[in-house]
Motif scaffolding. Sequence first.
Motif, short mmCIF file in Angstrom:
data_model
loop_
_atom_site.label_atom_id
_atom_site.label_comp_id
_atom_site.label_asym_id
_atom_site.label_seq_id
_atom_site.Cartn_x
_atom_site.Cartn_y
_atom_site.Cartn_z
N SER A 2 0.68 -1.12 -0.38
CA SER A 2 0.17 0.09 0.09
C SER A 2 0.77 1.31 -0.43
O SER A 2 2.05 0.76 0.73
CB SER A 2 -0.64 0.31 1.44
OG SER A 2 -1.65 -1.14 1.47
N LYS A 3 0.46 2.48 -0.25
CA LYS A 3 1.66 3.52 -0.42
C LYS A 3 -0.01 4.97 -0.31
O LYS A 3 -0.85 4.21 -0.62
CB LYS A 3 1.06 4.11 -2.01
CG LYS A 3 1.66 5.00 -2.17
CD LYS A 3 3.42 5.60 -2.06
CE LYS A 3 4.10 6.27 -3.02
NZ LYS A 3 4.86 7.25 -2.41
N VAL A 78 -4.50 6.20 0.30
CA VAL A 78 -4.17 5.38 -0.09
C VAL A 78 -4.37 4.29 -0.66
O VAL A 78 -5.62 3.26 -0.77
CB VAL A 78 -4.04 4.53 1.32
CG1 VAL A 78 -3.27 2.50 1.88
CG2 VAL A 78 -4.26 5.28 2.65
N LEU A 80 -4.46 0.94 -3.00
CA LEU A 80 -4.65 -0.27 -1.84
C LEU A 80 -3.49 -1.79 -3.66
O LEU A 80 -4.73 -1.49 -4.31
CB LEU A 80 -5.43 -1.05 -1.67
CG LEU A 80 -6.07 0.22 -0.53
CD1 LEU A 80 -7.14 -0.12 -0.06
CD2 LEU A 80 -4.98 -0.78 0.95
N GLU A 81 -3.30 -2.45 -2.76
CA GLU A 81 -3.41 -3.73 -4.17
C GLU A 81 -4.28 -4.45 -3.79
O GLU A 81 -5.44 -4.30 -3.11
CB GLU A 81 -2.76 -4.52 -3.26
CG GLU A 81 -0.73 -4.24 -3.75
CD GLU A 81 0.23 -5.24 -2.96
OE1 GLU A 81 0.58 -6.16 -3.58
OE2 GLU A 81 0.34 -5.29 -2.38
N ALA A 86 -5.73 -6.32 2.25
CA ALA A 86 -4.67 -5.36 1.91
C ALA A 86 -5.29 -4.16 3.02
O ALA A 86 -4.11 -3.82 3.77
CB ALA A 86 -4.98 -4.71 0.27
N ALA A 87 -6.95 -3.61 2.70
CA ALA A 87 -7.89 -2.61 4.15
C ALA A 87 -7.23 -3.15 4.87
O ALA A 87 -6.64 -2.12 5.83
CB ALA A 87 -8.95 -3.16 3.26
N VAL A 90 -3.73 -2.14 6.24
CA VAL A 90 -3.98 -0.70 6.43
C VAL A 90 -4.25 -0.31 8.03
O VAL A 90 -3.50 0.39 8.59
CB VAL A 90 -3.81 -0.05 5.30
CG1 VAL A 90 -4.13 1.35 6.05
CG2 VAL A 90 -3.18 0.31 4.60
N THR A 114 -3.23 -0.25 -9.47
CA THR A 114 -3.91 -0.43 -8.11
C THR A 114 -5.73 -0.41 -8.56
O THR A 114 -5.81 0.09 -10.35
CB THR A 114 -3.85 0.57 -6.94
OG1 THR A 114 -4.19 1.95 -7.40
CG2 THR A 114 -2.69 0.55 -6.66
N ILE A 132 1.89 3.98 7.17
CA ILE A 132 1.49 3.23 6.14
C ILE A 132 2.79 2.64 5.40
O ILE A 132 3.05 1.78 4.96
CB ILE A 132 0.74 2.73 5.25
CG1 ILE A 132 -1.06 3.68 6.54
CG2 ILE A 132 0.43 3.08 4.35
CD1 ILE A 132 -1.85 4.12 6.10
N ASN A 133 3.47 3.46 5.40
CA ASN A 133 4.40 3.86 3.93
C ASN A 133 6.40 3.44 4.91
O ASN A 133 6.46 2.55 4.00
CB ASN A 133 5.29 4.88 3.67
CG ASN A 133 4.05 5.70 2.79
OD1 ASN A 133 3.16 4.55 1.95
ND2 ASN A 133 3.40 6.85 2.09
#
Length: 134
Positions: A2-3, A78, A80-81, A86-87, A90, A114, A132-133
């Motif tokens: 996640s970015k 954010v 997500l993949e 994924a959520a 995070v 994404t 997150i990052n």
Amino acid sequence: MSKAQLSKQILVTTNDKVGEFANVTTALSDAKVNLKGICAWGEEGKAHFALLADNSAAAKSALKNKGFQVAEEDVVTVMLEDKVGAAAAVAKKIKDAGINLDYVYGTVCGCAQTSAMLVISSKENAKVISVING
């Protein structure tokens, strides 16, 4: 992976009446503003719209020119993949860092790498991005 990044969100408040969704989105469309995310709800006679746009300045100008009450705030977006959990991953990072959230909503973004985006608001947005990052 996640970015997260800081983004500007446009907030619009109108009277809660038939057609306001169309009025808000038409004002943006007429100004050639593309929406990247939207959350809308009615509450106590008012309609509230939280909007992410490809051009926040143009969005604010177009909406103000149509007489809408407009504000802007920082939120964390954010990317997500597209995979189960994924959520949750995070959310766990945010929980483990002890950060309280004001709200979260999600949207499908149709982005190149994404498939979804979370929009997060916290009084600690910089810390949210950092955890997150990694």
